[in-house]
Motif scaffolding. Structure first.
Motif, PDB file in Angstrom:
ATOM      1  N   VAL A 255      -0.615  67.596  54.430  1.00  0.00           N
ATOM      2  CA  VAL A 255      -2.065  67.780  54.303  1.00  0.00           C
ATOM      3  C   VAL A 255      -2.554  68.855  55.273  1.00  0.00           C
ATOM      4  O   VAL A 255      -3.339  69.741  54.905  1.00  0.00           O
ATOM      5  CB  VAL A 255      -2.798  66.446  54.559  1.00  0.00           C
ATOM      6  CG1 VAL A 255      -4.299  66.676  54.734  1.00  0.00           C
ATOM      7  CG2 VAL A 255      -2.557  65.476  53.404  1.00  0.00           C
ATOM      8  N   LEU A 256      -2.090  68.805  56.525  1.00  0.00           N
ATOM      9  CA  LEU A 256      -2.527  69.784  57.520  1.00  0.00           C
ATOM     10  C   LEU A 256      -2.026  71.193  57.195  1.00  0.00           C
ATOM     11  O   LEU A 256      -2.770  72.171  57.325  1.00  0.00           O
ATOM     12  CB  LEU A 256      -2.044  69.363  58.911  1.00  0.00           C
ATOM     13  CG  LEU A 256      -2.672  68.084  59.478  1.00  0.00           C
ATOM     14  CD1 LEU A 256      -2.057  67.747  60.832  1.00  0.00           C
ATOM     15  CD2 LEU A 256      -4.177  68.228  59.600  1.00  0.00           C
ATOM     16  N   SER A 257      -0.766  71.309  56.747  1.00  0.00           N
ATOM     17  CA  SER A 257      -0.237  72.639  56.416  1.00  0.00           C
ATOM     18  C   SER A 257      -0.925  73.207  55.181  1.00  0.00           C
ATOM     19  O   SER A 257      -1.174  74.423  55.106  1.00  0.00           O
ATOM     20  CB  SER A 257       1.277  72.571  56.203  1.00  0.00           C
ATOM     21  OG  SER A 257       1.605  71.710  55.133  1.00  0.00           O
ATOM     22  N   GLY A 258      -1.263  72.356  54.217  1.00  0.00           N
ATOM     23  CA  GLY A 258      -1.995  72.818  53.045  1.00  0.00           C
ATOM     24  C   GLY A 258      -3.379  73.324  53.412  1.00  0.00           C
ATOM     25  O   GLY A 258      -3.849  74.353  52.895  1.00  0.00           O
ATOM     26  N   ALA A 259      -4.035  72.619  54.325  1.00  0.00           N
ATOM     27  CA  ALA A 259      -5.366  73.045  54.764  1.00  0.00           C
ATOM     28  C   ALA A 259      -5.288  74.344  55.559  1.00  0.00           C
ATOM     29  O   ALA A 259      -6.157  75.217  55.440  1.00  0.00           O
ATOM     30  CB  ALA A 259      -6.013  71.950  55.607  1.00  0.00           C
ATOM     31  N   LEU A 260      -4.231  74.505  56.359  1.00  0.00           N
ATOM     32  CA  LEU A 260      -4.105  75.666  57.229  1.00  0.00           C
ATOM     33  C   LEU A 260      -3.698  76.925  56.472  1.00  0.00           C
ATOM     34  O   LEU A 260      -4.265  78.004  56.689  1.00  0.00           O
ATOM     35  CB  LEU A 260      -3.086  75.370  58.335  1.00  0.00           C
ATOM     36  CG  LEU A 260      -2.849  76.467  59.373  1.00  0.00           C
ATOM     37  CD1 LEU A 260      -4.142  76.764  60.144  1.00  0.00           C
ATOM     38  CD2 LEU A 260      -1.741  76.068  60.340  1.00  0.00           C
ATOM     39  N   PHE A 261      -2.727  76.804  55.573  1.00  0.00           N
ATOM     40  CA  PHE A 261      -2.161  77.992  54.923  1.00  0.00           C
ATOM     41  C   PHE A 261      -2.688  78.239  53.509  1.00  0.00           C
ATOM     42  O   PHE A 261      -2.568  79.348  52.996  1.00  0.00           O
ATOM     43  CB  PHE A 261      -0.632  77.884  54.884  1.00  0.00           C
ATOM     44  CG  PHE A 261       0.010  77.890  56.234  1.00  0.00           C
ATOM     45  CD1 PHE A 261       0.138  79.070  56.944  1.00  0.00           C
ATOM     46  CD2 PHE A 261       0.459  76.715  56.808  1.00  0.00           C
ATOM     47  CE1 PHE A 261       0.728  79.089  58.199  1.00  0.00           C
ATOM     48  CE2 PHE A 261       1.050  76.721  58.062  1.00  0.00           C
ATOM     49  CZ  PHE A 261       1.184  77.904  58.766  1.00  0.00           C
ATOM     50  N   LEU A 262      -3.225  77.201  52.856  1.00  0.00           N
ATOM     51  CA  LEU A 262      -3.702  77.363  51.491  1.00  0.00           C
ATOM     52  C   LEU A 262      -5.189  77.084  51.350  1.00  0.00           C
ATOM     53  O   LEU A 262      -5.721  77.089  50.240  1.00  0.00           O
ATOM     54  CB  LEU A 262      -2.923  76.427  50.552  1.00  0.00           C
ATOM     55  CG  LEU A 262      -1.419  76.677  50.446  1.00  0.00           C
ATOM     56  CD1 LEU A 262      -0.762  75.585  49.603  1.00  0.00           C
ATOM     57  CD2 LEU A 262      -1.136  78.040  49.836  1.00  0.00           C
ATOM     58  N   ASP A 263      -5.849  76.807  52.467  1.00  0.00           N
ATOM     59  CA  ASP A 263      -7.285  76.497  52.460  1.00  0.00           C
ATOM     60  C   ASP A 263      -7.611  75.312  51.550  1.00  0.00           C
ATOM     61  O   ASP A 263      -8.673  75.271  50.910  1.00  0.00           O
ATOM     62  CB  ASP A 263      -8.110  77.723  52.024  1.00  0.00           C
ATOM     63  CG  ASP A 263      -8.029  78.863  53.030  1.00  0.00           C
ATOM     64  OD1 ASP A 263      -7.987  78.574  54.243  1.00  0.00           O
ATOM     65  OD2 ASP A 263      -7.995  80.026  52.600  1.00  0.00           O
ATOM     66  N   GLU A 264      -6.696  74.353  51.491  1.00  0.00           N
ATOM     67  CA  GLU A 264      -6.970  73.143  50.712  1.00  0.00           C
ATOM     68  C   GLU A 264      -8.019  72.310  51.447  1.00  0.00           C
ATOM     69  O   GLU A 264      -7.912  72.084  52.655  1.00  0.00           O
ATOM     70  CB  GLU A 264      -5.687  72.337  50.502  1.00  0.00           C
ATOM     71  CG  GLU A 264      -4.669  73.064  49.643  1.00  0.00           C
ATOM     72  CD  GLU A 264      -3.363  72.306  49.483  1.00  0.00           C
ATOM     73  OE1 GLU A 264      -2.503  72.771  48.723  1.00  0.00           O
ATOM     74  OE2 GLU A 264      -3.211  71.232  50.114  1.00  0.00           O
ATOM     75  N   PRO A 265      -9.035  71.838  50.756  1.00  0.00           N
ATOM     76  CA  PRO A 265     -10.140  71.149  51.435  1.00  0.00           C
ATOM     77  C   PRO A 265      -9.747  69.780  51.973  1.00  0.00           C
ATOM     78  O   PRO A 265      -9.032  69.011  51.307  1.00  0.00           O
ATOM     79  CB  PRO A 265     -11.197  71.017  50.328  1.00  0.00           C
ATOM     80  CG  PRO A 265     -10.409  71.022  49.047  1.00  0.00           C
ATOM     81  CD  PRO A 265      -9.242  71.939  49.295  1.00  0.00           C
ATOM     82  N   LEU A 266     -10.204  69.479  53.187  1.00  0.00           N
ATOM     83  CA  LEU A 266     -10.008  68.156  53.769  1.00  0.00           C
ATOM     84  C   LEU A 266     -11.240  67.318  53.452  1.00  0.00           C
ATOM     85  O   LEU A 266     -12.112  67.102  54.293  1.00  0.00           O
ATOM     86  CB  LEU A 266      -9.790  68.264  55.282  1.00  0.00           C
ATOM     87  CG  LEU A 266      -8.500  68.951  55.729  1.00  0.00           C
ATOM     88  CD1 LEU A 266      -8.457  69.078  57.247  1.00  0.00           C
ATOM     89  CD2 LEU A 266      -7.288  68.175  55.218  1.00  0.00           C
ATOM     90  N   THR A 267     -11.309  66.852  52.219  1.00  0.00           N
ATOM     91  CA  THR A 267     -12.463  66.077  51.779  1.00  0.00           C
ATOM     92  C   THR A 267     -12.401  64.668  52.358  1.00  0.00           C
ATOM     93  O   THR A 267     -11.338  64.214  52.816  1.00  0.00           O
ATOM     94  CB  THR A 267     -12.474  65.988  50.244  1.00  0.00           C
ATOM     95  OG1 THR A 267     -11.318  65.247  49.820  1.00  0.00           O
ATOM     96  CG2 THR A 267     -12.436  67.379  49.618  1.00  0.00           C
ATOM     97  N   PRO A 268     -13.506  63.942  52.338  1.00  0.00           N
ATOM     98  CA  PRO A 268     -13.476  62.548  52.802  1.00  0.00           C
ATOM     99  C   PRO A 268     -12.458  61.706  52.045  1.00  0.00           C
ATOM    100  O   PRO A 268     -11.815  60.814  52.631  1.00  0.00           O
ATOM    101  CB  PRO A 268     -14.908  62.067  52.540  1.00  0.00           C
ATOM    102  CG  PRO A 268     -15.740  63.308  52.616  1.00  0.00           C
ATOM    103  CD  PRO A 268     -14.889  64.387  52.029  1.00  0.00           C
ATOM    104  N   HIS A 269     -12.285  61.966  50.747  1.00  0.00           N
ATOM    105  CA  HIS A 269     -11.292  61.218  49.976  1.00  0.00           C
ATOM    106  C   HIS A 269      -9.877  61.494  50.487  1.00  0.00           C
ATOM    107  O   HIS A 269      -9.059  60.570  50.596  1.00  0.00           O
ATOM    108  CB  HIS A 269     -11.385  61.583  48.497  1.00  0.00           C
ATOM    109  CG  HIS A 269     -12.605  61.061  47.811  1.00  0.00           C
ATOM    110  ND1 HIS A 269     -13.760  61.792  47.715  1.00  0.00           N
ATOM    111  CD2 HIS A 269     -12.854  59.871  47.198  1.00  0.00           C
ATOM    112  CE1 HIS A 269     -14.678  61.085  47.066  1.00  0.00           C
ATOM    113  NE2 HIS A 269     -14.164  59.917  46.740  1.00  0.00           N
TER     114      HIS A 269
END
Length: 316
Positions: A255-269
């Motif tokens: 989850v963290l690597s996706g958010a960092l390198f792919l700008d995947e959103p860290l939504t509340p869900h």
């Protein structure tokens, strides 16, 4: 004083393979996302496992390991289809619909399905294990609630993939050496190639990029070879709780690597689902790793991680 060097050496022998399983298996989902920028999902998975299988087969030849019997080839084919064709092929296919981090969270529920399979087979299930199952299912529900229609399609692919990993790891015959895993990867890769042809993926021209090529190399060398070797080292030198700790660190890293390198959103869900599933898996694994669980230790959670038998101390 004399005991300290031994402790330091033992820790050093565990720390490196532990870090490898955590980091490599936690970032394979990110690598798949980059690999999909250059080719189609089933084609990517097919090339990955055919290449890794050939490398392992070459190692087996170099070691002069015995050939597989017809019975072991049939078993290896079945396990390879479950683990690599449906399991890992399903992961790559699902990443066309959901983020890499969300994919990892769904796959992290594999130990929970293992508990349900154990229960169906008559194994006593502790209350803490049931608590882990229900927490994990709650995490899946929270994640699903945050997905759109396309995301739900990805979830529908991932849940059967996770279940197939459990079945595949249970059916593995635990062959000595590397020829057994090599045969599984070759069989799984061949079926993936056939599925890719049927799906029409070969009609789409590849989109080669440096990023996609490096991602494929990472999946083969690190994801399917190095991390598996590190994992087997852990199962031989540590307890099951530590050896399987990757199962609840992998989704967090993904989850963290996706958010960092792919700008995947860290939504509340996503955040809530991550917390619930991490707690659920850690509860299930730590509870199920106690001696009452029996003479064998089930450690699913990744397609390269299969069930390892622990021999009695007297037979070593």
């Amino acid at each position: 004083m004399g005991d300290r060097p031994k402790k330091k050496t033992a820790f050093g022998g565990i720390a490196v393979p532990l870090a490898v399983t955590w980091l490599v298996w936690g970032t394979t989902y990110l690598a798949i996302a980059f690999g999909l920028r250059g080719t189609e999902p089933l084609t990517l998975s097919s090339v990955r496992f055919l290449t890794a299988g050939l490398l392992l087969w070459g190692l087996a030849e170099r070691r002069h390991e015995p050939r597989l019997t017809a019975l072991r080839w049939r078993r290896a084919t079945l396990v390879g289809v479950l683990l690599f064709s449906v399991g890992m092929g399903g992961v790559a296919l699902a990443e066309e619909y959901v983020d890499s981090g969300t994919t990892a969270l769904f796959i992290a529920t594999v130990p929970l399905w293992s508990v349900l399979l154990n229960t169906a087979r008559g194994r006593p299930t502790r209350g803490a294990e049931w608590a882990g199952v229900w927490l994990g299912l709650a995490g899946v529900a929270v994640l699903s609630a945050g997905l759109g229609r396309a995301g739900l399609t990805g979830a529908a692919i991932l849940l059967p993939a996770a279940m197939c990993w459990v079945l595949g790891s249970r059916l593995d015959d635990h062959s000595a050496g590397v020829r057994g895993p090599a045969a599984q990867m070759l069989a799984g890769g061949a079926v993936l190639a056939l599925a890719a042809a049927v799906r029409g993926e070969f009609a789409s021209p590849p989109r080669p990029t440096w990023g996609a090529g490096l991602a494929l190399a990472y999946l083969v060398v690190f994801g399917s070879l190095l991390a598996m070797a590190a994992y087997r080292h852990l199962t031989a030198h540590t307890g099951p709780a530590l050896a399987t700790s990757y199962a609840f660190t992998t989704p967090v890293i993904a989850v963290l690597s996706g958010a960092l390198f792919l700008d995947e959103p860290l939504t509340p869900h996503v955040l809530a689902g991550t917390a619930l599933i991490a707690v659920a898996v850690s509860t299930t694994l730590l509870t199920g790793s106690r001696p009452a669980a029996g003479p064998t230790t089930t450690v699913p959670g990744h397609p390269e991680a299969v069930r390892m038998r622990r021999r009695p101390a007297s037979s070593r």
